[in-house]
Design an enzyme around this catalytic site. Structure first.
Site, mmCIF file in Angstrom:
data_model
loop_
_atom_site.group_PDB
_atom_site.id
_atom_site.type_symbol
_atom_site.label_atom_id
_atom_site.label_comp_id
_atom_site.label_asym_id
_atom_site.label_seq_id
_atom_site.Cartn_x
_atom_site.Cartn_y
_atom_site.Cartn_z
ATOM 1 N N PHE A 42 -19.186 37.661 -22.115
ATOM 2 C CA PHE A 42 -17.887 37.995 -21.506
ATOM 3 C C PHE A 42 -18.129 38.894 -20.305
ATOM 4 O O PHE A 42 -18.828 39.908 -20.415
ATOM 5 C CB PHE A 42 -16.989 38.716 -22.523
ATOM 6 N N ALA A 43 -17.536 38.500 -19.170
ATOM 7 C CA ALA A 43 -17.664 39.311 -17.960
ATOM 8 C C ALA A 43 -16.272 39.472 -17.363
ATOM 9 O O ALA A 43 -15.817 38.644 -16.574
ATOM 10 C CB ALA A 43 -18.602 38.639 -16.973
ATOM 11 N N TYR B 34 -17.200 44.127 -15.094
ATOM 12 C CA TYR B 34 -18.427 43.705 -15.766
ATOM 13 C C TYR B 34 -19.025 42.422 -15.177
ATOM 14 O O TYR B 34 -20.124 42.031 -15.565
ATOM 15 C CB TYR B 34 -18.185 43.533 -17.274
ATOM 16 N N VAL C 62 -22.718 41.517 -21.921
ATOM 17 C CA VAL C 62 -23.193 41.122 -20.592
ATOM 18 C C VAL C 62 -23.991 42.243 -19.909
ATOM 19 O O VAL C 62 -24.789 41.984 -19.006
ATOM 20 C CB VAL C 62 -22.012 40.680 -19.703
ATOM 21 N N ASP C 63 -23.800 43.488 -20.354
ATOM 22 C CA ASP C 63 -24.499 44.609 -19.700
ATOM 23 C C ASP C 63 -25.913 44.729 -20.256
ATOM 24 O O ASP C 63 -26.334 45.779 -20.742
ATOM 25 C CB ASP C 63 -23.716 45.922 -19.879
ATOM 26 N N HIS D 99 -29.028 47.945 -35.229
ATOM 27 C CA HIS D 99 -28.649 48.824 -34.115
ATOM 28 C C HIS D 99 -29.845 49.712 -33.775
ATOM 29 O O HIS D 99 -30.417 50.349 -34.675
ATOM 30 C CB HIS D 99 -27.458 49.670 -34.547
ATOM 31 N N GLU E 96 -17.296 46.078 -33.483
ATOM 32 C CA GLU E 96 -18.571 46.315 -34.177
ATOM 33 C C GLU E 96 -18.339 46.772 -35.631
ATOM 34 O O GLU E 96 -19.070 46.384 -36.537
ATOM 35 C CB GLU E 96 -19.381 47.361 -33.422
ATOM 36 N N ASP F 184 -32.391 50.015 -26.046
ATOM 37 C CA ASP F 184 -31.747 50.843 -25.040
ATOM 38 C C ASP F 184 -32.705 51.998 -24.765
ATOM 39 O O ASP F 184 -33.171 52.654 -25.717
ATOM 40 C CB ASP F 184 -30.426 51.369 -25.636
HETATM 41 N N1 UDP Z 1 -16.427 43.824 -21.466
HETATM 42 C C1 UDP Z 1 -16.027 43.266 -20.233
HETATM 43 N N2 UDP Z 1 -15.231 44.027 -19.426
HETATM 44 C C2 UDP Z 1 -14.817 45.282 -19.739
HETATM 45 C C3 UDP Z 1 -15.239 45.831 -20.968
HETATM 46 C C4 UDP Z 1 -16.055 45.093 -21.810
HETATM 47 O O1 UDP Z 1 -16.392 42.155 -19.902
HETATM 48 O O2 UDP Z 1 -14.097 45.906 -18.929
HETATM 49 C C5 UDP Z 1 -17.251 42.996 -22.365
HETATM 50 C C6 UDP Z 1 -18.699 42.888 -21.833
HETATM 51 O O3 UDP Z 1 -19.248 41.663 -22.240
HETATM 52 C C7 UDP Z 1 -19.378 44.045 -22.527
HETATM 53 C C8 UDP Z 1 -18.710 43.983 -23.911
HETATM 54 O O4 UDP Z 1 -17.350 43.620 -23.635
HETATM 55 O O5 UDP Z 1 -20.772 43.877 -22.557
HETATM 56 C C9 UDP Z 1 -18.756 45.272 -24.721
HETATM 57 O O6 UDP Z 1 -18.403 46.400 -23.935
HETATM 58 P P1 UDP Z 1 -19.496 47.476 -23.533
HETATM 59 O O7 UDP Z 1 -20.747 46.788 -23.132
HETATM 60 O O8 UDP Z 1 -18.891 48.392 -22.495
HETATM 61 O O9 UDP Z 1 -19.698 48.248 -24.888
HETATM 62 P P2 UDP Z 1 -21.007 49.111 -25.273
HETATM 63 O O10 UDP Z 1 -22.184 48.169 -25.283
HETATM 64 O O11 UDP Z 1 -21.160 50.193 -24.229
HETATM 65 O O12 UDP Z 1 -20.667 49.622 -26.635
HETATM 66 MN MN MN Z 2 -22.744 46.663 -23.946
#
Ligand code: UDP
Ligand code: MN
Length: 362
Positions: free
Chosen positions: A131-132, A136, A222-223, A243, A313, A336
């Site tokens: 998801f992007a 993102y 996606v990050d 995790h 989660e 990470d």
């Molecule tokens: N995401 C997105 N846009 C946003 C927030 C979240 O596309 O504004 C999607 C994206 O795929 C992201 C995932 O939701 O990787 C989970 O959010 P995030 O990575 O911020 O959570 P974290 O890994 O920091 O817990």
């Molecule tokens: Mn993430």
């Protein structure tokens, strides 16, 4: 008569003496065994100095951006992690390769890629969902480039990219047999809603489309970037990932949802591991069931005005208590650089990209 009595008395004394001797000997040997096994298990614990340095460096990084309560929380976490008598250290001396229900935990060295590849048909189709949404989309380019380099190399892969901005999706040259599908979705607010909405979108698409096109789905954040080989060893009926922040932690410290009012609640008597929401996988049927159940629970919580502590989660973790994964991925598959104990991993295959949380989610 007296002689007989005194003889019996002396036998009792002998027996009593023997009993005492046994008790004292057992106590001493019990302590000796404990001492020896402790020395064997923990040794001098020489890595402690490294950890202390690691933690101090982490807290000093400007990008760390922790306030005082967060720092204290981090330090408390580290204290448990570094106590040589804790379950943590014991676990680290023997990283688990099997779950208590005998599902494999995948680490480098526990599988044979060649053999596994021969067990999957050449026409195997794998879906990678991502998801992007909103800002993102900026992660997509590196995500896709790295996936082409490391993810299911030589296999047929469908990238399913869910986004609110189809025009901003970068065009990446894909290897033969691999394709990208852009699926338009609304941009929810706030970011947690986007994260949780993934369960709904995935369950809908699994039911109406994915089952027609792929045998397995791998659902990821996606990050992230692929940094090393990720292949068929991650495929299975239902696959969850440890995790990276909690794989060395005792169960009582796992950050499950602790409020019974939420459907994500896990009681102190339940739970096995803490799984990461950023990567899970399985057959299309299993992913459909998982995402459908999590989405139902999220909706039910919302109707009561509750949101689980770690959003989707938490619900994923709840689901996996009842539906044990058939395969578990080690933190090699979700690492990470901010996590401790990276030295325990032989490979870091899938890495979180460092991001400014506030900026990117605004
Ligand atoms: N995401 C997105 N846009 C946003 C927030 C979240 O596309 O504004 C999607 C994206 O795929 C992201 C995932 O939701 O990787 C989970 O959010 P995030 O990575 O911020 O959570 P974290 O890994 O920091 O817990
Ligand atoms: Mn993430």
């Amino acid at each position: 008569m007296r002689t007989l009595q005194s003889c019996m008395g002396c036998q009792y004394r002998k027996l009593l003496g023997l009993l005492l001797f046994y008790i004292i000997a057992s106590v001493i040997s019990w302590h000796l065994i404990k001492l020896i096994s402790r020395m064997a298990l923990y040794g001098e614990c020489p890595v402690n100095a490294t950890w202390v340095r690691e933690i101090s460096e982490l807290l000093e990084r400007p990008s760390c951006n922790l306030d005082e309560p967060q720092k204290n929380k981090m330090l408390a976490h580290c204290k448990i992690t570094m106590d040589p008598n804790s379950q943590t250290v014991r676990m680290m001396r023997s990283l688990p390769v099997l779950t208590p229900w005998l599902a494999p935990i995948i680490w480098e060295g526990t599988f044979d890629t060649k053999l596994l590849n021969s067990q999957f048909k050449p026409d195997l189709q794998v879906g990678l969902t991502v998801f992007a949404v909103k800002k993102y989309v900026q992660f997509l380019q590196n995500f896709l480039l790295s996936a082409e380099e490391h993810f299911m190399v030589g296999r047929k892969v469908h990238y399913y990219i869910f986004t609110d901005q189809p025009k901003k999706i970068p065009t990446i040259p894909l290897h033969h047999g691999r394709s990208a599908h852009i699926l338009e979705i609304p941009a929810h607010q706030p970011w947690q809603e986007i994260s949780m909405y993934r369960m709904e979108a995935l369950s809908m698409m699994a039911k109406h489309r994915f089952y027609n096109e792929v045998q397995y789905l791998v659902c990821v954040d996606v990050d992230m970037v692929f940094n090393d080989h990720v292949g068929v060893e991650i495929l299975g009926e239902l696959v969850a990932t440890l995790h990276p922040g909690y794989f060395t932690m005792p169960r009582y410290s796992l950050p499950y949802e602790h409020r019974p009012s939420s459907l994500a609640y896990i009681s102190p008597a339940e739970g096995d591991f803490y799984y990461m929401g950023a990567i899970f996988a399985g057959t299309v049927a299993q992913i459909y069931q998982l995402t459908y159940a999590c989405n139902r629970a999220i909706i039910a919580d919302k109707s009561k005005g509750i949101e689980a502590v770690w959003h989707d989660e938490s619900h994923l973790n709840r689901y996996l208590v009842r539906h044990k994964p058939t395969k578990v991925l080690s933190p090699e598959y979700m690492w990470d650089v901010y996590m401790l104990h990276g030295d325990l991993l032989k490979k870091k295959r899938f890495l979180a990209v460092t991001k400014d949380h506030e900026e990117i989610r605004s």
